[in-house]
Design a protein around this motif. Structure first.
Motif, PDB file in Angstrom:
ATOM      1  N   TYR A 130       0.843  -1.193   0.000  1.00  0.00           N
ATOM      2  CA  TYR A 130       0.000   0.000   0.000  1.00  0.00           C
ATOM      3  C   TYR A 130       0.881   1.247   0.000  1.00  0.00           C
ATOM      4  CZ  TYR A 130      -3.628   3.315   1.397  1.00  0.00           C
ATOM      5  OH  TYR A 130      -4.494   4.383   1.453  1.00  0.00           O
ATOM      6  N   TRP A 131       0.851   1.992  -1.080  1.00  0.00           N
ATOM      7  CA  TRP A 131       1.825   3.058  -1.302  1.00  0.00           C
ATOM      8  C   TRP A 131       1.832   4.134  -0.223  1.00  0.00           C
ATOM      9  CZ3 TRP A 131       6.185   3.366  -3.517  1.00  0.00           C
ATOM     10  CH2 TRP A 131       6.781   4.606  -3.773  1.00  0.00           C
ATOM     11  N   PRO A 132       0.696   4.663   0.235  1.00  0.00           N
ATOM     12  CA  PRO A 132       0.750   5.699   1.278  1.00  0.00           C
ATOM     13  C   PRO A 132       1.441   5.243   2.561  1.00  0.00           C
ATOM     14  CG  PRO A 132      -1.391   5.714   0.233  1.00  0.00           C
ATOM     15  CD  PRO A 132      -0.682   4.481  -0.268  1.00  0.00           C
ATOM     16  N   SER A 133       1.505   3.927   2.803  1.00  0.00           N
ATOM     17  CA  SER A 133       2.149   3.412   4.016  1.00  0.00           C
ATOM     18  C   SER A 133       3.660   3.267   3.873  1.00  0.00           C
ATOM     19  CB  SER A 133       1.566   2.048   4.391  1.00  0.00           C
ATOM     20  OG  SER A 133       0.231   2.165   4.804  1.00  0.00           O
ATOM     21  N   ILE A 134       4.143   3.146   2.635  1.00  0.00           N
ATOM     22  CA  ILE A 134       5.580   2.885   2.451  1.00  0.00           C
ATOM     23  C   ILE A 134       6.311   4.014   1.735  1.00  0.00           C
ATOM     24  CG2 ILE A 134       5.137   0.401   2.368  1.00  0.00           C
ATOM     25  CD1 ILE A 134       5.708   0.587  -0.689  1.00  0.00           C
ATOM     26  N   ALA A 135       5.592   4.971   1.195  1.00  0.00           N
ATOM     27  CA  ALA A 135       6.212   5.990   0.343  1.00  0.00           C
ATOM     28  C   ALA A 135       7.242   6.841   1.071  1.00  0.00           C
ATOM     29  CB  ALA A 135       5.129   6.889  -0.251  1.00  0.00           C
ATOM     30  N   ASP A 136       7.059   7.013   2.384  1.00  0.00           N
ATOM     31  CA  ASP A 136       7.916   7.932   3.129  1.00  0.00           C
ATOM     32  C   ASP A 136       8.820   7.204   4.128  1.00  0.00           C
ATOM     33  OD1 ASP A 136       8.828  10.511   3.588  1.00  0.00           O
ATOM     34  OD2 ASP A 136       7.516  10.792   5.309  1.00  0.00           O
ATOM     35  N   GLN A 137       9.084   5.930   3.892  1.00  0.00           N
ATOM     36  CA  GLN A 137      10.003   5.209   4.784  1.00  0.00           C
ATOM     37  C   GLN A 137      11.437   5.635   4.461  1.00  0.00           C
ATOM     38  OE1 GLN A 137       8.959   1.123   4.066  1.00  0.00           O
ATOM     39  NE2 GLN A 137       7.324   1.159   5.588  1.00  0.00           N
ATOM     40  N   PRO A 138      12.171   6.169   5.441  1.00  0.00           N
ATOM     41  CA  PRO A 138      13.459   6.816   5.167  1.00  0.00           C
ATOM     42  C   PRO A 138      14.490   5.959   4.445  1.00  0.00           C
ATOM     43  CG  PRO A 138      12.716   7.337   7.372  1.00  0.00           C
ATOM     44  CD  PRO A 138      11.773   6.297   6.849  1.00  0.00           C
ATOM     45  N   ASN A 139      14.615   4.667   4.794  1.00  0.00           N
ATOM     46  CA  ASN A 139      15.664   3.868   4.159  1.00  0.00           C
ATOM     47  C   ASN A 139      15.120   2.657   3.405  1.00  0.00           C
ATOM     48  OD1 ASN A 139      14.899   2.477   6.468  1.00  0.00           O
ATOM     49  ND2 ASN A 139      16.991   1.879   7.035  1.00  0.00           N
ATOM     50  N   ARG A 140      13.872   2.723   2.980  1.00  0.00           N
ATOM     51  CA  ARG A 140      13.293   1.628   2.197  1.00  0.00           C
ATOM     52  C   ARG A 140      14.094   1.371   0.915  1.00  0.00           C
ATOM     53  NH1 ARG A 140       9.017  -1.457   0.358  1.00  0.00           N
ATOM     54  NH2 ARG A 140       8.582  -1.224  -1.867  1.00  0.00           N
ATOM     55  N   ASN A 141      14.381   2.429   0.161  1.00  0.00           N
ATOM     56  CA  ASN A 141      15.086   2.250  -1.109  1.00  0.00           C
ATOM     57  C   ASN A 141      16.476   1.665  -0.902  1.00  0.00           C
ATOM     58  OD1 ASN A 141      12.984   3.144  -2.701  1.00  0.00           O
ATOM     59  ND2 ASN A 141      13.666   5.286  -2.683  1.00  0.00           N
ATOM     60  N   GLN A 142      17.125   2.054   0.179  1.00  0.00           N
ATOM     61  CA  GLN A 142      18.444   1.494   0.488  1.00  0.00           C
ATOM     62  C   GLN A 142      18.348  -0.010   0.696  1.00  0.00           C
ATOM     63  OE1 GLN A 142      20.289   3.207   3.976  1.00  0.00           O
ATOM     64  NE2 GLN A 142      21.715   1.484   4.184  1.00  0.00           N
ATOM     65  N   PHE A 143      17.312  -0.458   1.401  1.00  0.00           N
ATOM     66  CA  PHE A 143      17.130  -1.886   1.643  1.00  0.00           C
ATOM     67  C   PHE A 143      16.793  -2.633   0.345  1.00  0.00           C
ATOM     68  CE2 PHE A 143      17.734  -1.091   5.920  1.00  0.00           C
ATOM     69  CZ  PHE A 143      17.564  -2.216   6.707  1.00  0.00           C
ATOM     70  N   LEU A 144      15.997  -2.003  -0.501  1.00  0.00           N
ATOM     71  CA  LEU A 144      15.671  -2.628  -1.785  1.00  0.00           C
ATOM     72  C   LEU A 144      16.936  -2.802  -2.622  1.00  0.00           C
ATOM     73  CD1 LEU A 144      12.363  -0.793  -2.801  1.00  0.00           C
ATOM     74  CD2 LEU A 144      12.616  -2.955  -1.578  1.00  0.00           C
ATOM     75  N   GLN A 145      17.801  -1.797  -2.607  1.00  0.00           N
ATOM     76  CA  GLN A 145      19.041  -1.856  -3.381  1.00  0.00           C
ATOM     77  C   GLN A 145      19.979  -2.933  -2.840  1.00  0.00           C
ATOM     78  OE1 GLN A 145      20.467   2.184  -3.193  1.00  0.00           O
ATOM     79  NE2 GLN A 145      18.764   2.972  -4.439  1.00  0.00           N
ATOM     80  N   ARG A 146      20.062  -3.050  -1.518  1.00  0.00           N
ATOM     81  CA  ARG A 146      20.930  -4.078  -0.929  1.00  0.00           C
ATOM     82  C   ARG A 146      20.402  -5.473  -1.252  1.00  0.00           C
ATOM     83  NH1 ARG A 146      22.775  -2.457   5.173  1.00  0.00           N
ATOM     84  NH2 ARG A 146      24.205  -4.198   4.789  1.00  0.00           N
ATOM     85  N   THR A 147      19.088  -5.620  -1.231  1.00  0.00           N
ATOM     86  CA  THR A 147      18.488  -6.906  -1.572  1.00  0.00           C
ATOM     87  C   THR A 147      18.750  -7.245  -3.033  1.00  0.00           C
ATOM     88  OG1 THR A 147      16.731  -6.494   0.039  1.00  0.00           O
ATOM     89  CG2 THR A 147      16.349  -8.250  -1.568  1.00  0.00           C
ATOM     90  N   ASP A 148      18.607  -6.251  -3.895  1.00  0.00           N
ATOM     91  CA  ASP A 148      18.871  -6.456  -5.321  1.00  0.00           C
ATOM     92  C   ASP A 148      20.329  -6.863  -5.545  1.00  0.00           C
ATOM     93  OD1 ASP A 148      17.920  -6.176  -8.145  1.00  0.00           O
ATOM     94  OD2 ASP A 148      19.506  -4.672  -8.202  1.00  0.00           O
ATOM     95  N   SER A 149      21.233  -6.272  -4.786  1.00  0.00           N
ATOM     96  CA  SER A 149      22.661  -6.614  -4.915  1.00  0.00           C
ATOM     97  C   SER A 149      22.912  -8.066  -4.523  1.00  0.00           C
ATOM     98  CB  SER A 149      23.505  -5.683  -4.042  1.00  0.00           C
ATOM     99  OG  SER A 149      23.412  -4.351  -4.489  1.00  0.00           O
TER     100      SER A 149
END
Length: 336
Positions: A264-283
């Motif tokens: 649900y986008w409104p719940s995750i859009a403003d998580q400070p380090n979400r993108n960092q975790f996605l990038q580490r997982t992708d790596s």
């Protein structure tokens, strides 16, 4: 003194008997996924694995009908990567390896506050060296006490006694199939909830063994996280067990693909380090010649009616997701 010795011997013998009995009955319980798969002779093209999100969201039978494959939902509530690893290890010990495994991974998968290693699920299999090694690593207190007769079941008896009783019933009925035959549990078409309603965890489930212990209450940290701008914390042990899953799949020539279903986008859009975790997982995925699928669709992620909580789709949201997921799976199978 002699009477004490005799009485002690009788008690110890009784405990050994109860130990063997519980082990047998739990393994006869066909509604326990691990007990069911350990009967062997399963042959699936694909396994869906992970915690609650795929358990409630991935209707394996529906996907089979859409792209003509044989798949099984092997997900279980509130599982961490160590739990996923052992479940997969034991599955492969008893059954033919699938072609692909889709493992649900989201930023909270690496945070020790969320999900857990469910020691008691592996009680009947502690004689296996890999199982005992992981159990010792994840729950050392339980491992030490499990050396005593029947303690491997008595330690978490509130979780195992009913399983044994139900296993006795299945044994008498000569039951051969689980109630949820494809592993998927369809949740009610509930509205989005602000408090735990059974999807998150039993209130008294202790997370993370004896480290960072968190006891969930009605003011669950899960919902607090998705209401406030809190940071995720990366747990190296979680990451190490994800690597073990990749290694295990490589040994059996299985393609392991990581994915995140729509959130649900409104719940995750403003998580400070979400993108960092996605990038580490992708790596991590790329390091093992795999990929991390972030399955999003604007028509799904912005409509609150598509969710029962921030990461679990409702019945309404599941329908378009399964079509999207099936198309993605089919494209990979065609490339093999």
């Amino acid at each position: 003194m002699k009477k004490i010795i005799i009485a002690t011997s009788i008690i110890i013998s009784g405990l050994f008997c109860f130990d063997k009995l519980f082990s047998f009955l739990i393994q006869e319980n066909r509604n326990i996924k691990l007990s069911n798969v350990m009967k062997g002779n399963l042959d699936y093209d694909i396994l869906f694995h992970g915690p609650c999100e795929p358990l409630f969201t991935v209707d394996a039978s529906k996907i089979d009908s859409l792209i003509q494959i044989k798949s099984y939902n092997y997900a279980l509530r509130h599982t961490d990567f160590a739990d996923n690893y052992l479940h997969l290890y034991l599955y492969l010990k008893a059954n033919k390896a699938p072609k692909q495994i889709y493992l649900y991974v989201t930023p909270e998968s690496f945070d020790a506050r969320f999900n857990s290693f469910h020691t008691y699920r592996f009680a009947p299999y502690l004689k296996d060296s890999i199982v005992s090694e992981v159990v010792k690593d994840m729950d050392p207190d339980y491992f030490e006490k499990s050396r005593f007769p029947f303690m491997r079941f008595a330690y978490y008896n509130s979780y195992k006694t009913f399983n044994a009783v139900q296993g006795f019933k299945h044994y008498l009925q000569d039951k051969s199939r689980a109630y949820f035959k494809d592993g998927h549990i369809a949740h009610p078409d509930n509205e989005f909830h602000k408090k735990p309603d059974g999807y998150i965890a039993p209130k008294h489930l202790i997370f993370s063994g004896n480290l960072n212990v968190t006891e969930l209450t009605d003011s669950s940290i899960y919902y607090e996280l998705y209401k406030k701008r809190q940071l995720f914390s990366w747990d190296p042990k979680r990451a190490s067990y994800l690597t073990k899953i990749f290694t295990l799949c490589g040994k059996h020539e299985i393609k392991l693909i990581l994915y995140e279903s729509p959130a649900y986008w409104p719940s995750i859009a403003d998580q400070p380090n979400r993108n960092q975790f996605l990038q580490r997982t992708d790596s991590i995925a790329k390091k093992h010649n795999s990929e991390y699928l972030i399955l999003n669709d604007n028509d799904i992620i912005h409509d609150k009616k598509n969710f029962v909580c921030p990461l679990i789709l409702s019945v309404k949201g599941t329908q378009p997701f399964l079509q999207m997921f099936s198309d993605s799976i089919k494209s990979r199978l065609n490339s093999i």
